[in-house]
Design a protein around this motif. Structure first.
Motif, short mmCIF file in Angstrom:
data_model
loop_
_atom_site.label_atom_id
_atom_site.label_comp_id
_atom_site.label_asym_id
_atom_site.label_seq_id
_atom_site.Cartn_x
_atom_site.Cartn_y
_atom_site.Cartn_z
N GLU A 75 -3.83 -47.96 79.14
CA GLU A 75 -4.60 -48.28 77.94
C GLU A 75 -6.02 -48.70 78.32
N ILE A 76 -6.98 -48.28 77.53
CA ILE A 76 -8.39 -48.63 77.80
C ILE A 76 -8.74 -49.89 77.02
N GLY A 77 -9.22 -50.89 77.72
CA GLY A 77 -9.69 -52.13 77.10
C GLY A 77 -11.17 -52.30 77.38
N ARG A 78 -11.69 -53.48 77.07
CA ARG A 78 -13.12 -53.72 77.30
C ARG A 78 -13.37 -55.19 77.56
N ARG A 79 -14.25 -55.44 78.53
CA ARG A 79 -14.72 -56.80 78.74
C ARG A 79 -15.85 -57.06 77.74
N GLY A 80 -15.88 -58.26 77.18
CA GLY A 80 -16.93 -58.60 76.23
C GLY A 80 -18.30 -58.65 76.87
N LEU A 81 -19.33 -58.64 76.06
CA LEU A 81 -20.70 -58.73 76.55
C LEU A 81 -21.41 -59.92 75.91
N MET A 82 -22.50 -60.31 76.51
CA MET A 82 -23.33 -61.41 76.01
C MET A 82 -24.63 -60.82 75.47
N LEU A 83 -24.77 -60.78 74.16
CA LEU A 83 -25.98 -60.26 73.53
C LEU A 83 -26.98 -61.41 73.40
N VAL A 84 -28.08 -61.30 74.11
CA VAL A 84 -29.08 -62.36 74.15
C VAL A 84 -30.31 -61.94 73.35
N LEU A 85 -30.63 -62.72 72.32
CA LEU A 85 -31.82 -62.47 71.51
C LEU A 85 -32.84 -63.58 71.78
N SER A 86 -34.07 -63.19 72.08
CA SER A 86 -35.15 -64.16 72.29
C SER A 86 -36.39 -63.70 71.54
N SER A 87 -37.26 -64.66 71.23
CA SER A 87 -38.54 -64.36 70.59
C SER A 87 -39.33 -65.65 70.51
N PRO A 88 -40.64 -65.56 70.27
CA PRO A 88 -41.35 -66.79 69.92
C PRO A 88 -40.82 -67.30 68.58
N SER A 89 -40.85 -68.60 68.39
CA SER A 89 -40.35 -69.18 67.14
C SER A 89 -41.07 -68.59 65.94
N GLY A 90 -40.29 -68.11 64.96
CA GLY A 90 -40.88 -67.54 63.75
C GLY A 90 -40.95 -66.03 63.74
#
Length: 210
Positions: free
Chosen positions: A3-18
């Motif tokens: 069976e094919i499974g998947r390891r989770g990922l870490m989605l990182v969002l960054s930006s200057p405030s606003g």
């Protein structure tokens, strides 16, 4: 056949405030049941409408320092004299169970996450369409004093200088398009064979059938 499974990922969002990363993050979380937010600990005061345990875990500096000394954080950073940190245990458990985790962090947090778990991180930097638009958004949301708005504008330059360290860069001209772009990034990253578990066995089983 395996069976094919998947390891989770870490989605990182960054930006200057606003620049809109928090709005984008909330939309993605609302529309994609396969990803959950990483709820950071912070020493800053709650803003209007925020809920402890939903938006952040609000703690005092003494508590934060004690947790840091105990190695509880996967990453931590100081932003505008306040501490922010991501606890290690819940994130590692989610990834191992194949569930994705979204992080709304600054460049320092993104760097620390890459250092801790480079292969699990997918990073996206969100740029404002202009400096004027950034300032107007900060003033319109009316969550900070004029003094804090000025400080955040000054800090935006330092934040933006790190855009080249990210896997993907979005210019947030339009929230709808930006949200759609993040969904597309997630869809592609989830299909990378390096994250799929059991794929080798599946392919070998398939080859035996031919």
């Amino acid at each position: 056949m395996d069976e094919i499974g998947r390891r989770g990922l870490m989605l990182v969002l960054s930006s200057p405030s606003g620049a809109g990363k928090t709005t984008i993050a909330r939309r993605v979380l609302d529309e994609d049941t396969g990803i959950a937010p990483s709820i950071s600990h912070t020493t800053r005061e709650k803003r209007r409408g925020e809920v402890d345990g939903r938006d952040y875990h609000f703690v005092d500096k003494q508590t934060f320092s004690r947790m840091r000394e105990q190695g509880a954080f996967l990453e931590w950073a100081v932003v505008f004299d306040n501490y922010y940190g991501t606890t290690r245990g819940p994130v590692e458990q989610s990834l191992g169970e194949g569930r994705d985790v979204l992080f709304d962090v600054d460049w320092q947090g993104a760097t620390a996450l890459r250092d801790s778990a480079k292969n699990d991180v997918v990073s996206v930097f969100v740029l404002p369409p202009s400096a004027r638009a950034l300032e107007e958004r900060l003033k319109t949301r009316a969550q900070d004093s004029e003094e804090v708005v000025v400080r955040r504008m000054r800090g935006a330059s330092n934040e933006i200088q790190h855009w080249g360290e990210y896997d993907y860069v979005l210019v947030n001209f339009d929230v709808e398009r930006s949200v759609a772009a993040v969904h597309a990034i997630l869809a592609a990253e989830r299909l990378k064979h390096a994250r799929l578990t059991g794929l080798d066995g599946f392919v070998q089983g398939l080859l035996k059938q031919l």
